[in-house]
Scaffold this motif. Sequence first.
Motif: not given
Length: 240
Positions: A183-192
């Motif tokens: 989930p942290a990687l998915q949120r990071l991709a969305a933020d980027l």
Amino acid sequence: MSASLALLAAGLLAWPSSATARRQRLRALLPTAAPARPRRTPSGPPGVRRRWTEAVAGGLVTYLLLGGGLPAGLLAAGVVAGLERLLRRSGAPPGDAEQLGRDLPVACDLLAVCLQAGTPVGTAVAAVADAVPGPLGERLTAVGGLYRLGASPQRAWADVAAPVDALARTVVRAGESGSSVVPALQRLAADLRGSARSRTEAAVRRAGVWVLAPLGLCFLPAFLCLGVVPLVLGIAGDVF
């Protein structure tokens, strides 16, 4: 007998001498000369010539619209310099930082998919490095190699620089806390992706301002000459 002697003489003539053989062996051992690099013409590459041609054309149009003269020439020179700089910046190849920022959301999604499937972190990082070309793939290859050597997550991600350090912090923080990193990687991709979208919108707004700037430079002197100057002269004539 005479035919045999003739064949023997022909063979002796065709047999290479020792000096010739030595020269051939030396020529085979010596490296071949590297081809000469093509010299760049003074006029520069085609992209530079095209950029200056478009900038000069814009300055010439500005000069003609303003009716000529010294002020129009100075303003046209400024337009040429500004257009050349704008075209150079818009046509410049993307640097490593820009390419890293463009590829990083995709790498985050791929890494999340690999980890969600149960792949170890080091193997997942190496697989993503093979799938993502360019400078990001090179950095992830180094990180995956450190994982295979048994390095800790902090040591494996210690040498990465921005903007890959955001991915490093996410993976290391999740490893230290024991939580799922997916989930942290998915949120990071969305933020980027959101940050990249905001930068694109800001660049579009700046481009709109730059497009309208030559139009304002052309019409402002005409407005001053046709509207403001006659009014000032009329008031001055009535007063004095």
